[in-house]
Design a protein around this motif. Structure first.
Motif, PDB file in Angstrom:
ATOM      1  N   PRO B 411      67.019  15.431  40.502  1.00  0.00           N
ATOM      2  CA  PRO B 411      66.725  15.609  41.925  1.00  0.00           C
ATOM      3  C   PRO B 411      65.671  16.669  42.162  1.00  0.00           C
ATOM      4  N   TRP B 412      65.705  17.703  41.309  1.00  0.00           N
ATOM      5  CA  TRP B 412      64.736  18.770  41.471  1.00  0.00           C
ATOM      6  C   TRP B 412      63.317  18.255  41.216  1.00  0.00           C
ATOM      7  N   LEU B 413      63.154  17.450  40.150  1.00  0.00           N
ATOM      8  CA  LEU B 413      61.837  16.889  39.838  1.00  0.00           C
ATOM      9  C   LEU B 413      61.405  15.889  40.896  1.00  0.00           C
ATOM     10  N   ALA B 414      62.350  15.059  41.348  1.00  0.00           N
ATOM     11  CA  ALA B 414      62.009  14.048  42.344  1.00  0.00           C
ATOM     12  C   ALA B 414      61.566  14.704  43.641  1.00  0.00           C
ATOM     13  N   ASP B 415      62.034  15.917  43.871  1.00  0.00           N
ATOM     14  CA  ASP B 415      61.635  16.639  45.062  1.00  0.00           C
ATOM     15  C   ASP B 415      60.285  17.305  44.880  1.00  0.00           C
ATOM     16  N   PHE B 416      60.079  17.834  43.660  1.00  0.00           N
ATOM     17  CA  PHE B 416      58.992  18.762  43.426  1.00  0.00           C
ATOM     18  C   PHE B 416      57.689  18.056  43.011  1.00  0.00           C
ATOM     19  N   LEU B 417      57.824  17.071  42.123  1.00  0.00           N
ATOM     20  CA  LEU B 417      56.612  16.439  41.578  1.00  0.00           C
ATOM     21  C   LEU B 417      55.770  15.700  42.629  1.00  0.00           C
ATOM     22  N   PRO B 418      56.383  14.873  43.505  1.00  0.00           N
ATOM     23  CA  PRO B 418      55.539  14.188  44.485  1.00  0.00           C
ATOM     24  C   PRO B 418      54.807  15.139  45.410  1.00  0.00           C
ATOM     25  N   GLN B 419      55.368  16.344  45.641  1.00  0.00           N
ATOM     26  CA  GLN B 419      54.646  17.309  46.469  1.00  0.00           C
ATOM     27  C   GLN B 419      53.420  17.842  45.747  1.00  0.00           C
ATOM     28  N   LEU B 420      53.593  18.069  44.429  1.00  0.00           N
ATOM     29  CA  LEU B 420      52.496  18.642  43.656  1.00  0.00           C
ATOM     30  C   LEU B 420      51.407  17.591  43.420  1.00  0.00           C
ATOM     31  N   PHE B 421      51.838  16.385  42.984  1.00  0.00           N
ATOM     32  CA  PHE B 421      50.877  15.314  42.735  1.00  0.00           C
ATOM     33  C   PHE B 421      51.187  14.162  43.690  1.00  0.00           C
ATOM     34  N   PRO B 422      50.333  13.915  44.657  1.00  0.00           N
ATOM     35  CA  PRO B 422      50.660  12.911  45.677  1.00  0.00           C
ATOM     36  C   PRO B 422      50.804  11.500  45.127  1.00  0.00           C
ATOM     37  N   PHE B 423      50.220  11.233  43.933  1.00  0.00           N
ATOM     38  CA  PHE B 423      50.269   9.849  43.433  1.00  0.00           C
ATOM     39  C   PHE B 423      51.594   9.526  42.736  1.00  0.00           C
ATOM     40  N   VAL B 424      52.439  10.530  42.537  1.00  0.00           N
ATOM     41  CA  VAL B 424      53.689  10.281  41.820  1.00  0.00           C
ATOM     42  C   VAL B 424      54.709   9.639  42.745  1.00  0.00           C
ATOM     43  N   ASP B 425      55.314   8.566  42.249  1.00  0.00           N
ATOM     44  CA  ASP B 425      56.364   7.899  43.019  1.00  0.00           C
ATOM     45  C   ASP B 425      57.721   8.377  42.487  1.00  0.00           C
ATOM     46  N   ALA B 426      58.553   8.873  43.409  1.00  0.00           N
ATOM     47  CA  ALA B 426      59.833   9.459  42.980  1.00  0.00           C
ATOM     48  C   ALA B 426      60.713   8.436  42.269  1.00  0.00           C
ATOM     49  N   VAL B 427      60.498   7.140  42.570  1.00  0.00           N
ATOM     50  CA  VAL B 427      61.323   6.101  41.950  1.00  0.00           C
ATOM     51  C   VAL B 427      61.158   6.105  40.432  1.00  0.00           C
ATOM     52  N   ASN B 428      59.913   6.345  39.977  1.00  0.00           N
ATOM     53  CA  ASN B 428      59.640   6.260  38.550  1.00  0.00           C
ATOM     54  C   ASN B 428      60.257   7.397  37.768  1.00  0.00           C
ATOM     55  N   ILE B 429      60.519   8.518  38.460  1.00  0.00           N
ATOM     56  CA  ILE B 429      60.993   9.697  37.734  1.00  0.00           C
ATOM     57  C   ILE B 429      62.344   9.420  37.087  1.00  0.00           C
ATOM     58  N   THR B 430      63.185   8.689  37.800  1.00  0.00           N
ATOM     59  CA  THR B 430      64.546   8.441  37.307  1.00  0.00           C
ATOM     60  C   THR B 430      64.555   7.867  35.904  1.00  0.00           C
ATOM     61  N   SER B 431      63.718   6.840  35.683  1.00  0.00           N
ATOM     62  CA  SER B 431      63.761   6.206  34.375  1.00  0.00           C
ATOM     63  C   SER B 431      62.844   6.893  33.378  1.00  0.00           C
ATOM     64  N   ALA B 432      61.867   7.661  33.860  1.00  0.00           N
ATOM     65  CA  ALA B 432      60.901   8.253  32.936  1.00  0.00           C
ATOM     66  C   ALA B 432      61.368   9.581  32.387  1.00  0.00           C
ATOM     67  N   ILE B 433      62.335  10.195  33.054  1.00  0.00           N
ATOM     68  CA  ILE B 433      62.734  11.537  32.640  1.00  0.00           C
ATOM     69  C   ILE B 433      63.436  11.510  31.286  1.00  0.00           C
ATOM     70  N   ASN B 434      64.135  10.413  31.025  1.00  0.00           N
ATOM     71  CA  ASN B 434      64.886  10.312  29.772  1.00  0.00           C
ATOM     72  C   ASN B 434      63.979  10.440  28.543  1.00  0.00           C
ATOM     73  N   PRO B 435      62.923   9.586  28.426  1.00  0.00           N
ATOM     74  CA  PRO B 435      62.063   9.751  27.250  1.00  0.00           C
ATOM     75  C   PRO B 435      61.392  11.107  27.172  1.00  0.00           C
ATOM     76  N   ILE B 436      61.069  11.706  28.312  1.00  0.00           N
ATOM     77  CA  ILE B 436      60.370  12.999  28.254  1.00  0.00           C
ATOM     78  C   ILE B 436      61.287  14.077  27.686  1.00  0.00           C
ATOM     79  N   VAL B 437      62.490  14.182  28.242  1.00  0.00           N
ATOM     80  CA  VAL B 437      63.418  15.229  27.803  1.00  0.00           C
ATOM     81  C   VAL B 437      63.736  15.047  26.339  1.00  0.00           C
ATOM     82  N   PHE B 438      63.929  13.777  25.961  1.00  0.00           N
ATOM     83  CA  PHE B 438      64.388  13.463  24.649  1.00  0.00           C
ATOM     84  C   PHE B 438      63.261  13.640  23.621  1.00  0.00           C
ATOM     85  N   GLY B 439      62.034  13.185  24.000  1.00  0.00           N
ATOM     86  CA  GLY B 439      60.891  13.416  23.111  1.00  0.00           C
ATOM     87  C   GLY B 439      60.591  14.901  23.006  1.00  0.00           C
ATOM     88  N   GLY B 440      60.734  15.608  24.150  1.00  0.00           N
ATOM     89  CA  GLY B 440      60.485  17.043  24.148  1.00  0.00           C
ATOM     90  C   GLY B 440      61.456  17.770  23.224  1.00  0.00           C
TER      91      GLY B 440
END
Lengths: 394, 471
Positions: B411-440
């Motif tokens: 929820p924090w990212l879904a709130d914060f990222l679209p404000q910082l980058f207007p092209f980011v769609d909050a819908v995509n964050i839900t499924s994309a966060i898993n590979p990022i955290v896990f790859g990280g």
């Protein structure tokens, strides 16, 4: 009996291969018997054309493997990143200046600090950095929609260099001295991170990248119909123009890389590094810098391939699967061979298209045939057609 | 790491040197941990004691973690002990899962026979894909298993579509013991409804409908307590057919409480004779019951894997990993031991796949894609490849990241990222966060601690045993 087998092992092996080859040919011939010659020729042509782009993808993997011995599983996602950045600069009419500034600043800082952050302060380096930032930003933003090609190329260039250098710096370089297995796993981890980042930034929807359009009508090219061979082929073979353009551009990029690799001093240094890292270091080459350049070059090649693939078949996250299909091509051509990359790519392209021709409903061409080739290569000739034989010492 | 003993404990015999639990205290801690693990479902909200100390979701979570611990332990035998990289482990799990599901659905196997049978089947197919290890090794072998990762799901999806349902989910019956208490036999006539009750989720009714002389008939109107005509989801149904394709036996097992009704009607011109046989069976349809299959099995398989490296086979595995040419010179049959490692690894994957199928009661090919293979490899590296406990640490760590850290971050990212980058769609964050955290997480571990959590655990254990001294 055993003695006979042992004495004639070589001939027997070749006889076995020949037998298998004949069986495969008979099977494919039987399957193709019902098809018209025009379809077969069409499949062959589009296989070669598709294979050109695959060869370019394979080249990127081979370059990194030659230089550092790391097999790059993240190459497919580098393609996606390149293609997506190109799309952003190409289709968005108003490019935001802060965005362009951010990208060019990050790229220039990354380039200038390849050796270490300290070099940023030395001599004329600050001036070069600022000049580079201004130049790149100008290339990306000045001129509006008229110069969309210039914007897109500059943006893709900066983005690709940034991706390649960042991956090398933050993921691969900390692993110096570790076993190669760790580095290969690291590229898998990088692939996951790039997957997430591209999905956040561009979403999963397929994007339209209208780069291969007819300048007169401003729509997609009409496919070329080979009417002249109608009688000979018992039908009309159709060739998509997008594939031809992508193939030609891929070959040009391939040739460009070979020229760079053979005739420039950086290319010479890269070749020396790939021969023997310690020796290259001892004659005064900066191996670290050269490895970073290798990754940047590979990321740039991946971006070009991503743009071409995106323009020819549509741009989405699925492009990363192309790289998975290219792994068989890399192994087929040989892990160290640049010419092998192109040949392997074309062979896999043909195999894939014929697989689709034989059975279009079950994804034989894309999901099965390349991996069967991979298994065959691994069993029959693990070093590939042009790869180096590996000799091991304890 | 050498075995560290507390001050004053000395090894005087070979047995002592080789023992897993050197002191009584070691043994006590391990047994206590095992008992505590077994007590978890009893203390859960819907447990039989109704204590309500632990939320129900943790019971399912521990069961799923245990399933993946089995799978990753299999990978550990191959990657950690023998040093052969596998990128196709999820595909082997798919064979175990689909193999056992098909055995249970089509061949009438019970869970207890399907489990070993599917494990052996997976082992055999693992051997097949281990064959290239005769000629290639290391990274080339990873390529062969990558091919397996694509070829196996393709085979399951297209040529075997009749059995596996292709891309559609496949339902799997719950494991039962029995039926062992038969309490009624009724004759059934055409169109007459028969009712059966389901109450206890553990001790269920099994309704077996035996049809003889059936020519053409249809089974209609299986009705649940609310009066709705059921799809077969609430009630698991097994069908046996004779060689002509006529149904000879239908078995219903209702796991949800209530009164059910079924009617068999012959179609025009058809006829049948039917006998309804009612009996009781012990069912493992609930999470809590499955827990008692999965967790002891996981502990047993962990224990086996722990002991494999103390045998001749295990030492051969390790020597193949450390230097295969030297191992060959020592007289070890390198190819044979590689194949054995492939077999064992695939057997573990098959067991895990089978458990996954019966735990979820539903299977889909999307659960066995390349991403899952990479995820399991990452779990192993993070946990510690080559350590017996590595699989457990890795799976638990990644699952905690996925179940606790990501929902907190999202929820924090879904709130914060679209404000910082207007092209980011909050819908995509839900499924994309898993590979990022896990790859990280994988990048951080590879760069900073390539030996994984298990290595830190060993260091910690040694420090604890040697306290208050450092050496």
């Amino acid at each position: 009996m055993t003695e006979f087998i042992n004495r004639n092992r070589r001939h027997l092996t070749w006889a076995l291969y020949a037998l298998v080859a004949v069986l495969i040919l008979l099977f494919v011939g039987d399957q193709l018997a019902g098809k018209r010659a025009a379809r077969v020729v069409q499949t062959l042509i589009s296989g070669v054309l598709v294979g050109g782009v695959y060869g370019l993808v394979a080249l990127g993997i081979v370059v990194i493997n030659k230089a550092s011995g790391v097999f790059n599983f993240a190459h497919g996602w580098m393609m996606v990143v390149g293609g997506m950045i190109f799309w952003s600069f190409f289709t968005v009419s108003e490019i935001s200046v802060p965005g362009a500034l951010l990208l060019s600043t990050a790229t220039m800082l990354m380039i200038m600090s390849t050796v270490s952050w300290r070099t940023l302060r030395e001599g004329r380096n600050p001036l070069i950095t600022v000049g580079g930032i201004v130049l790149l930003t100008a290339l990306m933003t000045v001129g509006g929609i008229e110069f969309q090609w210039l914007h897109a190329l500059a943006g893709t260039f900066a983005g690709a260099i940034l991706t390649g250098l960042a991956v090398e710096r933050f993921a691969i370089r900390p692993l110096i001295g570790q076993p190669l297995f760790t580095a290969v796993l690291m590229t898998l981890a990088v692939a996951e991170v790039l997957h997430g980042v591209t999905q956040i930034a561009w979403g999963t929807v397929e994007l339209n990248l209208p780069i291969f359009v007819d300048p007169h009508t401003n729509s997609r090219f009409r496919p070329i119909r080979l009417d002249a061979f109608r009688d000979l082929l018992d039908g009309v073979a159709i060739v998509r123009v997008e594939l031809i353009i992508a193939f030609v551009l891929a070959i040009i990029a391939f040739a460009g890389f070979i020229v760079f690799f053979r005739y420039t001093s950086v290319g010479l240094a890269m070749r020396a590094t790939s021969e023997d890292q310690q020796l290259a270091q001892s004659v005064g080459l900066r191996v670290r810098v050269i490895l970073a350049i290798t990754w940047a070059v590979a990321a740039f090649l991946a971006s070009i391939a991503g743009v071409l693939q995106g323009g020819a078949v549509g741009l989405s996250l699925n492009i990363s699967y192309v790289a998975l299909r290219v792994f068989p091509a890399v192994l087929l051509g040989g892990l160290e061979s640049i010419a092998g990359a192109l040949i392997g790519g074309i062979i896999i392209g043909i195999v894939e298209q014929f697989g689709t021709l034989l059975n279009s409903s079950e994804q034989v061409g894309t999901n099965l045939a390349p991996y069967l080739v991979l298994m065959l290569v691994l069993i029959i000739r693990p070093d590939g057609l042009f790869g180096e034989k590996r000799i091991e010492r304890i | 790491m050498a075995n560290i003993h507390p001050a004053g404990v000395f090894d005087t015999t070979y047995e002592q040197d080789m023992s897993v639990d050197r002191t009584a205290r070691d043994k006590l801690w391990k047994n206590l941990a095992f008992v505590a693990l077994l007590l978890v479902p009893l203390a859960s909200v819907s447990g039989p004691l109704e204590l309500g100390w632990i939320s129900d979701q943790y019971v399912g979570l521990i069961a799923r973690i245990s399933i993946f611990v089995i799978a990753v332990q299999g990978l550990n035998i191959l990657v950690g002990y023998t040093g052969q990289i596998s990128l196709g482990h999820a595909a082997f799990m798919a064979i175990g899962a689909y193999g056992s599901a098909i055995m249970a659905r089509e061949l009438g196997f019970s869970f207890w026979t399907a489990l070993p049978a599917s494990a052996l089947l997976t082992g055999a197919i693992g051997l097949l894909f281990g064959l290239p290890s005769l000629r290639v090794k290391g990274f080339y072998l990873a390529m062969a298993t990558l091919a397996a990762q694509f070829i196996i799901p393709w085979v399951l999806r297209y040529p075997l579509e009749d059995l596996t349902g292709g891309p559609r989910p496949l339902s799997v019956p719950a494991p039962i013991i029995g039926p062992f208490v038969a309490y009624a036999d009724d004759e059934l006539t055409d169109g007459e409804p028969f009712a059966f009750q389901a109450g206890d989720p553990y001790f269920v009714d099994v309704i077996s409908l035996e049809l003889t002389d059936a020519t053409a008939y249809t089974v209609v109107e299986l009705v649940n307590p609310a009066g709705d005509v059921l799809p077969y989801g609430d009630v698991s149904m097994t069908v046996s057919r004779d060689s002509a394709g006529n149904i000879t036996r239908l078995t219903y097992i209702a796991s949800k409480a209530g009164e059910y009704q079924a009617v068999v009607r012959a179609e025009a011109g058809g006829s049948f004779k039917a006998v309804v046989r009612r009996s009781k069976a012990l069912s493992f349809a609930t999470d809590i019951a499955m827990y008692y299959i999965i967790v002891p099995l996981a502990v047993l398989l962990m224990f086996l894997a722990r002991n494999i490296i103390r045998t001749r086979t295990g030492r051969a595995f390790v020597s193949v990993r450390d230097n295969d040419l030297a191992a060959e010179l020592l007289g070890i049959n390198v190819f044979g031991y590689k194949l054995r490692a492939f077999f064992l690894s695939a057997v573990y994957a098959g067991i895990a796949g089978c458990l996954l199928a019966f735990e979820r009661n539903s299977l889909s090919l999307y659960a066995f894609e390349l991403d899952i293979s990479i995820e399991m490899l990452a779990m192993l590296i993070i946990g510690g490849a080559g350590f017996p406990l590595g699989a457990m640490f890795g799976v638990t760590f990644i699952r905690i990241l996925q179940e606790a850290f990501i929902p907190f971050l999202r929820p924090w990212l879904a709130d914060f990222l679209p404000q910082l980058f207007p092209f980011v769609d909050a819908v995509n964050i839900t499924s994309a966060i898993n590979p990022i955290v896990f790859g990280g997480a994988l990048i951080i571990f590879l760069a900073l601690e390539p030996r994984g959590i298990a290595h830190r655990w060993e260091v910690l254990k040694a420090a604890w045993k040697l306290r208050p001294y450092a050496y």
